[in-house]
Design an enzyme around this catalytic site. Structure first.
Site, PDB file in Angstrom:
ATOM      1  N   GLU A  56      26.010  51.421  90.973  1.00  0.00           N
ATOM      2  CA  GLU A  56      25.641  52.412  89.964  1.00  0.00           C
ATOM      3  C   GLU A  56      24.119  52.521  89.931  1.00  0.00           C
ATOM      4  O   GLU A  56      23.442  51.491  89.811  1.00  0.00           O
ATOM      5  CB  GLU A  56      26.150  51.993  88.590  1.00  0.00           C
ATOM      6  CG  GLU A  56      27.640  51.988  88.427  1.00  0.00           C
ATOM      7  CD  GLU A  56      28.029  51.569  87.008  1.00  0.00           C
ATOM      8  OE1 GLU A  56      27.886  52.396  86.097  1.00  0.00           O
ATOM      9  OE2 GLU A  56      28.450  50.418  86.830  1.00  0.00           O
ATOM     10  N   ARG A 271      32.585  36.514  92.947  1.00  0.00           N
ATOM     11  CA  ARG A 271      31.237  36.948  92.611  1.00  0.00           C
ATOM     12  C   ARG A 271      30.274  35.771  92.689  1.00  0.00           C
ATOM     13  O   ARG A 271      30.650  34.630  92.435  1.00  0.00           O
ATOM     14  CB  ARG A 271      31.238  37.530  91.201  1.00  0.00           C
ATOM     15  CG  ARG A 271      29.889  38.024  90.712  1.00  0.00           C
ATOM     16  CD  ARG A 271      30.028  38.681  89.360  1.00  0.00           C
ATOM     17  NE  ARG A 271      28.752  39.048  88.791  1.00  0.00           N
ATOM     18  CZ  ARG A 271      28.600  39.810  87.722  1.00  0.00           C
ATOM     19  NH1 ARG A 271      29.664  40.280  87.108  1.00  0.00           N
ATOM     20  NH2 ARG A 271      27.399  40.119  87.264  1.00  0.00           N
ATOM     21  N   LYS A 281      22.332  44.272  83.216  1.00  0.00           N
ATOM     22  CA  LYS A 281      21.314  45.311  83.091  1.00  0.00           C
ATOM     23  C   LYS A 281      20.864  45.469  81.652  1.00  0.00           C
ATOM     24  O   LYS A 281      19.667  45.603  81.368  1.00  0.00           O
ATOM     25  CB  LYS A 281      21.865  46.630  83.623  1.00  0.00           C
ATOM     26  CG  LYS A 281      22.186  46.606  85.104  1.00  0.00           C
ATOM     27  CD  LYS A 281      22.982  47.828  85.533  1.00  0.00           C
ATOM     28  CE  LYS A 281      23.406  47.718  86.988  1.00  0.00           C
ATOM     29  NZ  LYS A 281      24.285  48.811  87.411  1.00  0.00           N
TER      30      LYS A 281
END
Length: 570
Positions: A56, A271, A281
């Site tokens: 993104e 992950r 973020k």
């Protein structure tokens, strides 16, 4: 291909995943390409391998993304395939051009070249047309529940779930034409996801101009709707994603089959997480807004731009990802393992220079005032064939304050502090000057009014005429004045986001000593002309990289890592 109308949430289930055996294959000792090549991961057979990295563009990539980049681009590269860089640009109010640029820069910095750069927005019309098909098959409907009602996994069923298909088609067209306000209507898919979430949203209304399509659209597709269809449009063979997306796997397959398009296979991997940091973020933006860090590239963060600015070589980050390995398990790793990979690379690639962070003036009294010679210093002492540079050696040199201790040698002969030899006052403890060919001995200690040592007067002789000294120290003469920034962990606790460790939240866990600025450090002139991101090993001090704040008049160096790991941090 199973027809969408034949699929029901109760009966549809897929079990494809990374083969369990891959979970026990440590990355230790294997290159990334060895781990990703051929049969290593037990993936399904395919012709040409086609993967994609789909970030993104609403923030800067972090260390976890480095694993995703290596996995997606690396798997394609290892198997002679191709990999797209696809921006998931479906959330226009959070997207900025600087993020698009930074993402591509970081992918290429890590050594990968996208086969093509694409955008989810390339397919807005196709996605809309497929949504119309989905509604026409009775598999999606327009809903008027509010956003707050849809949050969580126990949202009440929509009273509009059984709305006639013809009515939803008309309402969806009105959504497209801007006849509803934001939040007044959504398009939802008729499926229960693996985690129990019911009827995920496919489209929502946003009256925000898009950076590529402008005001053409006021409805934007969600990740759950967009991702699998864009994979299909780009003929992705292996949709690689992290483990948290496993709950969306059934909806991924369901949607492709529901609209009769090619269905790629989704594979999940663990992950990569690091301790002593945050990568969210939203939380990084909060750190920036509150002034804890300067920006996304503050070298105390673990964003990729921050690691580059601090001086981490891309090869070291890739090696770290290979060492962690490609596994199903979620991996939480200590920063010192990444730093170890950095040292391995910089030891072979960062030329040596001499720098003094806390200068102490030394006057060699038995040399004439105009004495000056040029000293040859190897760039890599272990391999002198890799070149050398010259530095001045004059009557006045500067050494580290910490390399002198005014103590009796019969009480304390040698002190080791951070691997530094600490010199003693007694004249029977001479010390060698690295590379200069001289040994010096203290004759006089000069102090200021507070008792602090400000200068030493010494005598010198050629090292080939004296017994070999117990240690050699670094020095500078006629140096450049520079600024040095020493970085430590940004957070005090290993898991700053864990309420059991940090009850008052991550903003209360900031390490007050995470940055130390030394404005009057001295470095030899061999670094003159260095470019931003150039890396050096300052002998006996650490590895350093030239910062972008440097000017023609003053160089600024970031300490990348120390020469050795502090045992207290492991």
């Amino acid at each position: 291909n199973i027809k969408g109308s034949q699929i029901t949430p109760k009966t549809y289930k897929m079990t494809t995943n990374v083969h369990k055996n891959s979970d026990v294959n440590s990355g230790e000792g294997k290159s990334l390409m060895e781990q990703l090549k051929g049969e290593a991961l037990k993936f399904h057979k395919a012709g040409e391998i086609v993967t994609r990295f789909p970030p993104e563009p609403n923030g800067i990539l972090h260390i976890g993304h480095a694993k995703a980049i290596n996995f997606n681009f690396g798997y394609a590269k290892a198997n002679n395939g191709i990999c797209y860089l696809r921006y998931d640009d479906t959330n226009p109010e959070k997207e900025e051009e600087k993020y698009f640029t930074a993402i591509r820069d970081m992918v290429e910095w890590l050594g990968y070249k996208p086969y093509a750069v694409t955008h989810a927005s390339d397919n807005f019309q196709k996605l809309y047309d497929l949504a119309v098909i989905l509604i026409g098959r009775g598999l999606a409907y327009v809903c008027h529940q509010k956003g707050e009602e849809l949050k969580g996994h126990n949202a009440p069923p929509s009273p509009w779930r059984d709305r006639p298909m013809e009515e939803s088609l008309v309402l969806f067209e009105r959504m497209k034409k801007g006849m509803f306000g934001e939040g007044e209507a959504t398009l939802r898919m008729k499926i229960v996801m693996e985690d129990g979430k019911m009827d995920p949203v496919a489209y929502r209304i946003k009256y925000t101009a898009h950076h590529r399509t402008g005001d053409k659209w006021c409805i934007y597709p969600t990740y759950d709707y967009t991702h699998c269809l864009c994979d299909s449009i780009e003929n992705i063979t292996h949709s690689l994603c992290t483990k948290e997306f496993q709950a969306r796997r059934s909806s991924y397959y369901w949607l492709c089959n529901a609209v009769d398009v090619y269905c790629p296979v989704q594979w999940e991997y663990g992950r990569l997480n690091l301790t002593y940091t945050v990568v969210s973020k939203r939380k990084i933006i909060k750190l920036v807004e509150t002034g804890v860090v300067r920006d996304w590239d503050d070298p105390r963060l673990f964003t990729l731009t921050a690691l580059r600015r601090r001086g981490f070589p891309p090869e070291a980050i890739n090696n770290f990802c290979a060492r962690v390995g490609v596994t199903v398990s979620q991996t939480t790793t200590e920063p010192h393992l990444l730093e170890s990979c950095v040292r391995d690379v910089l030891n072979d690639t960062a030329p040596r220079a001499m720098a003094v962070l806390e200068p102490l003036k030394v006057t060699i009294t038995n040399l004439p005032d105009d004495f000056k010679v040029r000293v040859q210093v190897p760039n890599f002492p272990a391999n002198e064939a890799k070149g050398s540079h010259t530095v001045s050696f004059t009557r006045i040199v500067f050494i580290e304050q910490g390399d002198f201790r005014e103590v009796r040698s019969d009480i304390l002969k040698i002190i080791h502090r951070n691997s530094h030899f600490c010199w003693t006052l007694n004249g029977s403890d001479p010390v060698g000057l690295r590379h200069a060919g001289y040994v010096i001995s203290v004759q006089k200690v000069i102090k200021d009014s507070s008792g602090k040592v400000t200068e030493l007067e010494v005598t010198c002789c050629r090292s080939d005429k004296e017994e070999k000294p117990k240690a050699f120290i670094h020095w500078v003469s006629e140096p450049l004045v520079c600024e040095v920034r020493l970085y430590d962990r940004l957070f005090l606790h290993k898991n700053p986001e864990d309420p059991s460790e940090v009850p008052n939240g991550y903003l209360s866990d900031i390490n007050p000593d995470s940055l130390q600025i030394i404005s009057g450090a001295l470095v030899d002139t061999s670094v003159t002309g260095a470019q931003v991101f150039d890396k050096f090993q300052f002998e006996r001090v650490g590895y350093f990289s030239l910062d972008s704040d440097s000017t023609k008049d003053k160089l600024v160096f970031n300490r990348t890592v120390t020469l050795k790991e502090d045992p207290g941090k492991i």
